[in-house]
Write a protein that holds these residues in place. Structure first.
Motif, short mmCIF file in Angstrom:
data_model
loop_
_atom_site.label_atom_id
_atom_site.label_comp_id
_atom_site.label_asym_id
_atom_site.label_seq_id
_atom_site.Cartn_x
_atom_site.Cartn_y
_atom_site.Cartn_z
N SER A 128 1.10 -1.00 -0.28
CA SER A 128 0.26 0.18 0.07
C SER A 128 0.82 1.01 -0.10
O SER A 128 1.85 0.71 0.35
CB SER A 128 -1.37 0.59 1.55
OG SER A 128 -0.13 0.22 2.20
N LEU A 129 -0.06 2.05 -0.49
CA LEU A 129 1.46 3.70 -0.56
C LEU A 129 0.49 4.50 1.19
O LEU A 129 -0.74 4.39 1.50
CB LEU A 129 0.74 4.20 -1.53
CG LEU A 129 1.47 4.26 -2.64
CD1 LEU A 129 1.19 3.98 -4.45
CD2 LEU A 129 3.25 3.40 -2.56
N PRO A 130 0.95 5.19 0.71
CA PRO A 130 0.28 6.18 2.67
C PRO A 130 0.00 7.23 1.99
O PRO A 130 -0.47 7.38 0.79
CB PRO A 130 1.65 7.12 2.80
CG PRO A 130 3.40 6.13 2.63
CD PRO A 130 2.37 5.53 0.83
N GLN A 131 -1.15 7.66 2.64
CA GLN A 131 -2.65 9.16 2.28
C GLN A 131 -1.48 9.69 2.27
O GLN A 131 -0.34 10.39 3.03
CB GLN A 131 -3.00 9.27 3.60
CG GLN A 131 -4.15 8.21 3.76
CD GLN A 131 -5.44 8.53 5.03
OE1 GLN A 131 -5.06 9.28 5.62
NE2 GLN A 131 -5.95 7.39 4.91
N ALA A 132 -1.88 10.97 0.98
CA ALA A 132 -1.13 11.94 1.33
C ALA A 132 -0.52 12.62 2.41
O ALA A 132 0.43 12.86 2.15
CB ALA A 132 -2.12 12.94 0.19
N VAL B 243 3.25 13.71 3.62
CA VAL B 243 4.48 15.01 3.52
C VAL B 243 4.63 14.67 5.50
O VAL B 243 5.74 15.75 5.52
CB VAL B 243 2.94 16.11 3.73
CG1 VAL B 243 3.68 16.80 4.01
CG2 VAL B 243 2.45 16.89 2.30
N LYS B 244 4.36 14.27 6.19
CA LYS B 244 4.83 14.70 7.35
C LYS B 244 6.21 13.63 7.46
O LYS B 244 7.30 13.78 8.01
CB LYS B 244 4.13 13.48 8.02
CG LYS B 244 4.37 13.21 9.76
CD LYS B 244 3.86 14.97 10.54
CE LYS B 244 4.73 14.52 11.91
NZ LYS B 244 4.87 15.25 13.00
N LEU B 245 6.44 12.28 6.43
CA LEU B 245 7.00 11.59 6.61
C LEU B 245 8.39 12.64 5.27
O LEU B 245 8.87 11.99 5.91
CB LEU B 245 7.16 10.04 5.35
CG LEU B 245 6.44 8.62 5.93
CD1 LEU B 245 5.99 7.94 5.11
CD2 LEU B 245 6.41 8.16 7.03
N ALA B 246 7.90 13.14 4.32
CA ALA B 246 8.92 13.66 3.92
C ALA B 246 9.89 14.53 4.74
O ALA B 246 10.74 15.02 5.14
CB ALA B 246 8.96 14.51 2.42
N GLU B 247 8.65 15.71 5.57
CA GLU B 247 9.28 16.55 6.30
C GLU B 247 10.23 15.88 7.68
O GLU B 247 11.12 16.54 7.78
CB GLU B 247 7.69 17.00 7.74
CG GLU B 247 6.65 18.02 6.58
CD GLU B 247 6.36 18.67 7.46
OE1 GLU B 247 5.41 18.31 8.74
OE2 GLU B 247 5.01 19.40 7.05
N ILE B 248 9.82 14.95 8.07
CA ILE B 248 10.52 14.00 9.00
C ILE B 248 12.02 13.56 8.42
O ILE B 248 13.13 13.77 8.74
CB ILE B 248 9.60 12.59 9.32
CG1 ILE B 248 8.47 13.13 10.55
CG2 ILE B 248 10.44 11.54 10.52
CD1 ILE B 248 7.80 11.65 10.77
N PHE B 249 11.97 12.77 7.48
CA PHE B 249 12.92 12.79 7.14
C PHE B 249 14.31 13.80 6.43
O PHE B 249 14.95 13.49 5.80
CB PHE B 249 12.95 11.33 5.49
CG PHE B 249 11.91 10.14 6.48
CD1 PHE B 249 13.01 9.89 7.50
CD2 PHE B 249 11.54 9.70 6.12
CE1 PHE B 249 12.38 8.45 7.70
CE2 PHE B 249 11.34 8.47 5.96
CZ PHE B 249 11.73 7.70 7.16
N GLY B 250 12.81 15.11 5.78
CA GLY B 250 14.18 16.34 5.10
C GLY B 250 14.56 15.69 3.55
O GLY B 250 15.35 16.00 3.23
N CYS B 251 13.09 14.88 2.88
CA CYS B 251 13.01 15.05 1.56
C CYS B 251 12.06 15.17 0.81
O CYS B 251 11.05 15.92 1.57
CB CYS B 251 13.56 13.68 1.51
SG CYS B 251 12.24 12.48 1.60
N SER B 252 11.52 15.32 -0.21
CA SER B 252 10.49 15.72 -1.15
C SER B 252 9.72 14.43 -0.97
O SER B 252 10.29 13.52 -0.64
CB SER B 252 10.92 16.07 -1.90
OG SER B 252 11.23 15.07 -2.98
#
Length: 67
Positions: free
Chosen positions: A37-41, A45-54
């Protein structure tokens, strides 16, 4: 290995540690990492913030993805 798993391992976090940071069940992270599965939008966004990526980088599209 997918990008979410790659970024998580760079941080030396377990799936459980990641779930606490974004507020989902461990089974959700396991499904994302296995490609079931894929994460919800909002989670992307939260994952990108946590990991410092887009979000594009998390989805495997690279920094400069163009259609």
């Amino acid at each position: 290995m997918n990008k979410i798993q790659e970024y998580r391992k760079r941080q030396k976090w377990t799936q459980e540690e990641l779930t606490k940071r974004i507020g989902v069940e461990r089974s959700a992270v396991a499904k994302w990492e296995s490609g079931k599965s894929l994460p919800q939008a909002a989670h992307l966004v939260k994952l990108a913030e946590i990991f410092g990526c887009s979000v594009d980088e998390l989805l495997g599209r690279g920094k400069y993805y163009a259609r």
